[in-house]
Write a protein that holds these residues in place. Sequence first.
Motif, short mmCIF file in Angstrom:
data_model
loop_
_atom_site.label_atom_id
_atom_site.label_comp_id
_atom_site.label_asym_id
_atom_site.label_seq_id
_atom_site.Cartn_x
_atom_site.Cartn_y
_atom_site.Cartn_z
N LYS A 104 28.37 13.41 28.14
CA LYS A 104 28.15 14.79 28.59
C LYS A 104 27.96 14.91 30.10
O LYS A 104 27.98 16.01 30.64
CB LYS A 104 26.90 15.36 27.89
N ASP A 105 27.80 13.79 30.78
CA ASP A 105 27.49 13.80 32.22
C ASP A 105 28.76 13.85 33.05
O ASP A 105 29.85 13.49 32.60
CB ASP A 105 26.73 12.52 32.61
N ASN A 106 28.59 14.28 34.31
CA ASN A 106 29.62 14.01 35.31
C ASN A 106 29.02 13.14 36.41
O ASN A 106 27.80 13.07 36.57
CB ASN A 106 30.27 15.28 35.86
N MET A 107 29.90 12.46 37.12
CA MET A 107 29.48 11.49 38.12
C MET A 107 30.37 11.67 39.35
O MET A 107 31.60 11.74 39.22
CB MET A 107 29.66 10.09 37.52
N VAL A 108 29.78 11.79 40.52
CA VAL A 108 30.53 11.94 41.75
C VAL A 108 30.69 10.58 42.40
O VAL A 108 29.70 9.86 42.59
CB VAL A 108 29.84 12.93 42.70
N CYS A 109 31.92 10.21 42.73
CA CYS A 109 32.22 8.86 43.19
C CYS A 109 33.11 8.90 44.42
O CYS A 109 34.09 9.66 44.46
CB CYS A 109 32.93 8.10 42.05
N VAL A 110 32.80 8.08 45.42
CA VAL A 110 33.69 7.96 46.57
C VAL A 110 34.92 7.15 46.17
O VAL A 110 34.90 6.38 45.22
CB VAL A 110 32.99 7.30 47.78
N MET A 111 36.00 7.35 46.91
CA MET A 111 37.26 6.62 46.70
C MET A 111 37.88 6.40 48.07
O MET A 111 37.99 7.35 48.85
CB MET A 111 38.20 7.45 45.82
N PRO A 112 38.24 5.16 48.45
CA PRO A 112 38.27 3.96 47.64
C PRO A 112 36.89 3.33 47.46
O PRO A 112 36.00 3.51 48.28
CB PRO A 112 39.19 3.04 48.44
N THR A 113 36.79 2.56 46.38
CA THR A 113 35.58 1.83 46.08
C THR A 113 35.91 0.78 45.03
O THR A 113 37.06 0.67 44.60
CB THR A 113 34.47 2.78 45.59
N TYR A 114 34.92 0.02 44.61
CA TYR A 114 35.11 -0.97 43.56
C TYR A 114 35.34 -0.23 42.25
O TYR A 114 34.60 0.71 41.92
CB TYR A 114 33.86 -1.85 43.49
N GLN A 115 36.35 -0.63 41.50
CA GLN A 115 36.85 0.17 40.38
C GLN A 115 35.82 0.40 39.27
O GLN A 115 35.92 1.39 38.53
CB GLN A 115 38.11 -0.49 39.80
N GLN A 116 34.84 -0.49 39.15
CA GLN A 116 33.78 -0.27 38.17
C GLN A 116 33.19 1.13 38.25
O GLN A 116 32.85 1.74 37.24
CB GLN A 116 32.64 -1.26 38.41
N VAL A 334 50.71 -15.76 52.42
CA VAL A 334 49.57 -14.96 52.88
C VAL A 334 49.13 -14.02 51.77
O VAL A 334 49.95 -13.26 51.23
CB VAL A 334 49.93 -14.14 54.14
N LEU A 335 47.84 -14.07 51.44
CA LEU A 335 47.29 -13.20 50.40
C LEU A 335 46.49 -12.06 51.02
O LEU A 335 45.52 -12.30 51.74
CB LEU A 335 46.37 -13.98 49.46
N PHE A 336 46.94 -10.83 50.78
CA PHE A 336 46.14 -9.64 50.98
C PHE A 336 45.93 -9.02 49.60
O PHE A 336 46.44 -9.51 48.59
CB PHE A 336 46.86 -8.62 51.87
N THR A 337 45.19 -7.91 49.54
CA THR A 337 45.06 -7.14 48.31
C THR A 337 45.79 -5.83 48.50
O THR A 337 45.54 -5.13 49.49
CB THR A 337 43.58 -6.88 47.97
N PRO A 338 46.70 -5.47 47.60
CA PRO A 338 47.46 -4.22 47.78
C PRO A 338 46.54 -3.00 47.82
O PRO A 338 45.56 -2.92 47.08
CB PRO A 338 48.35 -4.17 46.53
N GLY A 339 46.90 -2.04 48.65
CA GLY A 339 46.16 -0.78 48.67
C GLY A 339 46.17 -0.09 47.32
O GLY A 339 45.22 0.63 46.97
N SER A 340 47.22 -0.32 46.53
CA SER A 340 47.32 0.31 45.21
C SER A 340 46.19 -0.12 44.29
O SER A 340 45.86 0.60 43.34
CB SER A 340 48.67 0.00 44.56
N CYS A 341 45.58 -1.27 44.55
CA CYS A 341 44.42 -1.69 43.75
C CYS A 341 43.22 -0.78 43.99
O CYS A 341 42.25 -0.81 43.22
CB CYS A 341 44.04 -3.14 44.09
N PHE A 342 43.28 0.02 45.06
CA PHE A 342 42.23 0.98 45.39
C PHE A 342 42.75 2.41 45.35
O PHE A 342 42.19 3.30 45.99
CB PHE A 342 41.65 0.66 46.77
N GLU A 343 43.85 2.62 44.62
CA GLU A 343 44.47 3.94 44.46
C GLU A 343 44.97 4.50 45.79
O GLU A 343 44.96 5.70 46.03
CB GLU A 343 43.50 4.94 43.80
N MET A 344 45.45 3.60 46.70
CA MET A 344 45.95 4.02 48.01
C MET A 344 47.29 3.34 48.27
O MET A 344 47.59 2.29 47.68
CB MET A 344 44.95 3.67 49.12
#
Length: 373
Positions: A104-116, A334-344
């Motif tokens: 029943k709750d809503n939660m306000v979350c910043v983005m990007p952030t850790y997906q949890q 070279v390993l980076f993390t894709p921006g898509s992993c953070f919805e970007m």
Amino acid sequence: MKIKTFKVEQWMNDYENDAIYNLGETCIDSMTLGELIELSGQNPEKYLSALKDKRMSYGYIEGSPELLKGISSLYKNILPSQSIPTHGAIGANHQVIISMIEPKDNMVCVMPTYQQHYSIPESIGAEVRIVQLTPENNFLPDLNLMRSLVDNNTKMITINNPNNPTGAWIPEDVMTEIIEIAKSVDAYILSDEVYRGISEDGSYMMSIADLYEKGISVGSMSKIFSLAGLRMGWIASRDEHVINACRTRRDYDTVSCGQLDDLFASLALANKEKIAERNRKILLKNREILDEWVNSTPEVSYVKPAAGTTALLYYNNEMPSYELCVKLIKEKGVLFTPGSCFEMEGCVRIGYAYDSEKLREGLDKFTEFLREI
């Protein structure tokens, strides 16, 4: 319960072992146990030899007195009894959200952030309302947007401070306004603070648990303490309801943390100033290496990170970030993390606080790659 694939963790699982230049690593250069013991002023051989007689029982179910004292020392207003050890910060975030959030709750979350922070409440059935962070605002929350998103059903505002992946640090005056927004609807604030602890100038970095009675801080030994292998994290809050709810839940999914994790985490926390001195040198040196490279490489841009160990690098090519990162590791190692992993898109996350030479070499390889494509 259905939950989305954890994009950043799946990416690391799939590609981290293939890296020659691991610029996806987000911990400050990891310590060996020998380094930790030496740093504490003890003889590693004698110390480790004495452990052979340690009985591997459950130990302290709610954390040893030494561990709880060490955790509380990281805050101004937290007592040892107001912290809960967990299996890493990933266990802490999960425990807070699953204990406190209902459909029943809503939660306000910043983005990007850790997906949890958005996928777990979504899987529960709660509504997640997003505050998008932008480079134009130095990746700080838009307070007017946040204010417009809260209502009487807002149970929690969740932030990541310092932010992963941007390296932004929310200053105290902005934090005060976020607290006022939370107070207006009697909401909790969950702050994932795993990158908190080493500031540019050595000054104390305020925690949400210091500033707000209904603030919930999550921390860990992984990033700033260079001890990810301990798998030790914690929840800290002055709110009695939060602590009681998480302790009740903990009986179902944790019981206790490992005795050796507790022991070495306690040792590290007792010597936190020495670890901070070691790690500040690494962090500031590598942040300068990264900044010099960005300023001399017209193919990329970024908002210089203010804290933490990560940054978002924007590249001037239309190739999707996941495709770019796969091609990059296969062709250059070279390993980076894709921006898509953070919805970007149009960007990659770099972890820059590991090995300085590997950082330089990896950045040069990325320059080669960008000019070839």
